[in-house]
Design an enzyme around this catalytic site. Structure first.
Site, mmCIF file in Angstrom:
data_model
loop_
_atom_site.group_PDB
_atom_site.id
_atom_site.type_symbol
_atom_site.label_atom_id
_atom_site.label_comp_id
_atom_site.label_asym_id
_atom_site.label_seq_id
_atom_site.Cartn_x
_atom_site.Cartn_y
_atom_site.Cartn_z
ATOM 1 N N GLY A 86 0.751 -1.243 0.000
ATOM 2 C CA GLY A 86 0.000 0.000 0.000
ATOM 3 C C GLY A 86 0.779 1.289 0.000
ATOM 4 O O GLY A 86 0.203 2.352 -0.259
ATOM 5 N N PRO B 19 4.482 -5.148 -0.587
ATOM 6 C CA PRO B 19 4.451 -3.949 -1.431
ATOM 7 C C PRO B 19 4.438 -4.288 -2.916
ATOM 8 O O PRO B 19 5.112 -5.227 -3.353
ATOM 9 C CB PRO B 19 5.753 -3.232 -1.067
ATOM 10 C CG PRO B 19 6.676 -4.314 -0.620
ATOM 11 C CD PRO B 19 5.813 -5.379 0.012
ATOM 12 N N GLY B 20 3.670 -3.548 -3.668
ATOM 13 C CA GLY B 20 3.656 -3.683 -5.119
ATOM 14 C C GLY B 20 4.091 -2.375 -5.757
ATOM 15 O O GLY B 20 5.231 -2.209 -6.176
ATOM 16 N N ARG B 21 3.172 -1.424 -5.761
ATOM 17 C CA ARG B 21 3.400 -0.137 -6.416
ATOM 18 C C ARG B 21 4.723 0.529 -6.022
ATOM 19 O O ARG B 21 5.447 1.041 -6.874
ATOM 20 C CB ARG B 21 2.241 0.810 -6.050
ATOM 21 C CG ARG B 21 2.212 2.109 -6.827
ATOM 22 C CD ARG B 21 1.134 3.053 -6.242
ATOM 23 N NE ARG B 21 -0.115 2.372 -5.993
ATOM 24 C CZ ARG B 21 -1.117 2.285 -6.879
ATOM 25 N NH1 ARG B 21 -1.008 2.871 -8.052
ATOM 26 N NH2 ARG B 21 -2.214 1.628 -6.580
ATOM 27 N N CYS C 190 -11.575 3.446 -29.773
ATOM 28 C CA CYS C 190 -12.888 4.044 -29.984
ATOM 29 C C CYS C 190 -13.673 4.132 -28.677
ATOM 30 O O CYS C 190 -14.657 3.420 -28.473
ATOM 31 C CB CYS C 190 -13.658 3.218 -31.007
ATOM 32 S SG CYS C 190 -12.750 3.100 -32.537
ATOM 33 N N GLU C 191 -13.204 4.964 -27.773
ATOM 34 C CA GLU C 191 -13.869 5.244 -26.488
ATOM 35 C C GLU C 191 -13.481 6.655 -26.105
ATOM 36 O O GLU C 191 -12.297 6.998 -26.182
ATOM 37 C CB GLU C 191 -13.318 4.330 -25.365
ATOM 38 C CG GLU C 191 -13.545 2.864 -25.510
ATOM 39 C CD GLU C 191 -14.891 2.406 -25.004
ATOM 40 O OE1 GLU C 191 -15.608 3.210 -24.351
ATOM 41 O OE2 GLU C 191 -15.239 1.248 -25.267
ATOM 42 N N TYR D 205 0.858 -1.663 -12.245
ATOM 43 C CA TYR D 205 -0.514 -1.700 -12.754
ATOM 44 C C TYR D 205 -0.598 -1.096 -14.153
ATOM 45 O O TYR D 205 -1.588 -0.464 -14.515
ATOM 46 C CB TYR D 205 -1.477 -1.008 -11.754
ATOM 47 C CG TYR D 205 -1.348 -1.601 -10.366
ATOM 48 C CD1 TYR D 205 -1.806 -2.883 -10.108
ATOM 49 C CD2 TYR D 205 -0.710 -0.910 -9.330
ATOM 50 C CE1 TYR D 205 -1.649 -3.461 -8.847
ATOM 51 C CE2 TYR D 205 -0.545 -1.478 -8.073
ATOM 52 C CZ TYR D 205 -1.020 -2.756 -7.848
ATOM 53 O OH TYR D 205 -0.858 -3.323 -6.605
#
Ligand SMILES: *Cc1c(COP(=O)(O)O)cnc(C)c1O
Length: 417
Positions: free
Chosen positions: A242, A277-279, A345-346, A373
């Site tokens: 986190g 931890p990731g981010r 196309c969005e 991510y």
């Protein structure tokens, strides 16, 4: 905001370590994720430094970026891994990770995933519901094994982050209610094929304030004491991941500031500490390199249409996340305010709004802080092959995932006549 030290600017050109990003684009084309090995190593070392002298395990959260070379880099540094699927377990093992340092989180583990993790001999299952406990006990029993478990408890602490990435509130689908934990531990203690190993929580992501995690730790420590009074001992405390990073002008706390208050609460306890931890390990170690296809000057806005899109980096479309976007090379073109958008196309297919950039068609842009991510949330929407991934290490650049081909995309399908 200036790029970080691993992505310096020299003579008007942005680099990854000692490789010009223009050279990366010439060699591997765009869009392309570019990672700095030194940045990964340095981010891991920051955790190790604060945890020196403690019995601690840093389990990299694989979902942030699961490229095998990134996993292998962390494995070599001694990391464990936090996984949320059987697929992630297979990646960890393929990258040479140690199964004995793997924690398995997630609200919906299948029996096949439980079997694979028991077979591999993981460190701990983070159990998130009463029925998962019963099922794990049965599966382990059938295999003649004992499953090491922790309950992921929900300390009901507000992490003060984006609601989509806040996970420790009562209303969240994650974890077991704090007030149910005692009964669940009693139940676990009575089951023959599970062994109580620890206790876990994970309150959210992109946390910038050290107070909520310290508050969560305090609550969980209270529970550990209650359990001990009943003769139920836990060996480790897993406080999840986190820690936030700087995307724009956020003041991300240092590791010492973030973990200090929490470590102070643990003084004198014989508890192994686990973090997930990731981010904070990969986010600012990577960027997304893209090329300007078209400059389009509309009535109300200027658009820079680039060859990367929401299928490559979903965070802006998904969370309205802000990523810094910088021109790779200085340009004599006039600075204008652009909507940086992809070709999908969005209307939600944007990478950045209202960016002042000096651009010409064919120029390269770097979308920063895309290491976490980014690739793992990418898709093939609009039948777009996924981007290449490149690892830079000093003067070296190496392809760590080739660009997908259209043949890859069609390979799993059949044409019914
Ligand atoms: C996503 C997740 C993490 C990693 O979160 P970061 O914010 O990237 O550090 C850790 N543990 C669990 C259980 C998660 O779901």
């Amino acid at each position: 905001m200036t790029p970080n030290q691993f992505f310096p600017r020299r003579d008007g050109v942005m680099y990854a370590e000692n490789v010009a990003l223009s050279a990366v684009a010439d060699t591997f084309a765009t869009p392309c994720f570019v990672y700095s090995r030194a940045a990964l190593t340095s981010a891991f070392a920051a955790y190790q430094q604060v945890l020196t002298g403690r019995d601690a395990l840093v389990c990299y959260a694989v979902k942030a970026n699961s490229n095998l070379s990134i996993l292998a880099t962390f494995a070599q540094l001694g990391a464990g891994f936090d996984i949320v699927s059987g697929g992630e377990l297979a990646r960890v093992l393929a990258a040479g990770g140690d199964a004995g340092k793997v924690v398995f989180s997630g609200v919906g583990k299948s029996e096949a995933e439980m079997c694979a993790a028991l077979e591999a001999g993981i460190f701990c299952f983070n159990v998130e519901s009463p029925s998962e406990l019963e099922r794990l006990n049965q599966v382990a029993g059938r295999m003649g094994k004992v499953a090491p478990i922790a309950f992921r408890v929900n300390p009901n602490v507000d992490p003060k982050t984006h609601p989509y990435i806040s996970t420790g509130l009562k209303s969240a689908k994650f974890g077991v209610a704090f007030d149910d934990a005692l009964n669940l531990y009693r139940r676990a203690a009575s089951l023959p094929h599970v062994r109580i190993q620890g206790i876990a929580c994970h309150i959210g992501s992109q946390l910038l304030d050290p107070a909520p995690i310290a508050e969560a730790a305090e609550k969980v420590l209270g529970l550990i004491d209650t359990l001990a009074a009943e003769g139920i001992t836990v060996q480790h405390l897993d406080l999840g991941g986190g820690l936030g990073i700087r995307y724009q002008d956020e003041q991300a706390p240092s590791h010492a500031d973030y973990l200090g208050p929490l470590l102070a609460k643990l003084a004198g306890r014989a508890l192994k500490l686990v973090f997930e931890p990731g981010r904070s390990l990969v986010g600012n170690a990577g960027l997304l390199l893209t090329k300007v296809e078209t400059l389009k000057h509309g009535e109300a806005k200027n658009f820079a249409v680039v060859d990367a899109a929401m299928n490559d980096l979903a965070r802006p479309a998904l969370y309205d996340a802000w990523h810094n976007i910088v021109a790779v090379q200085d340009s004599a073109a006039p600075v204008q305010c652009y909507e940086v958008v992809g070709p999908i196309c969005e209307s939600g297919d944007f990478l950045g709004h209202d960016r002042d950039l000096a651009l010409a068609e064919g120029d390269l842009l770097a979308i920063l802080s895309a290491g976490a991510y980014g690739m793992t949330m990418s898709s093939n929407y609009n039948t777009r092959p996924r981007a290449a991934e490149v690892m830079v290490d000093g003067e070296q650049m190496r392809l760590i995932r080739r660009r997908e081909t259209l043949a890859d995309l069609l390979a799993a399908e059949q044409t019914l006549l």
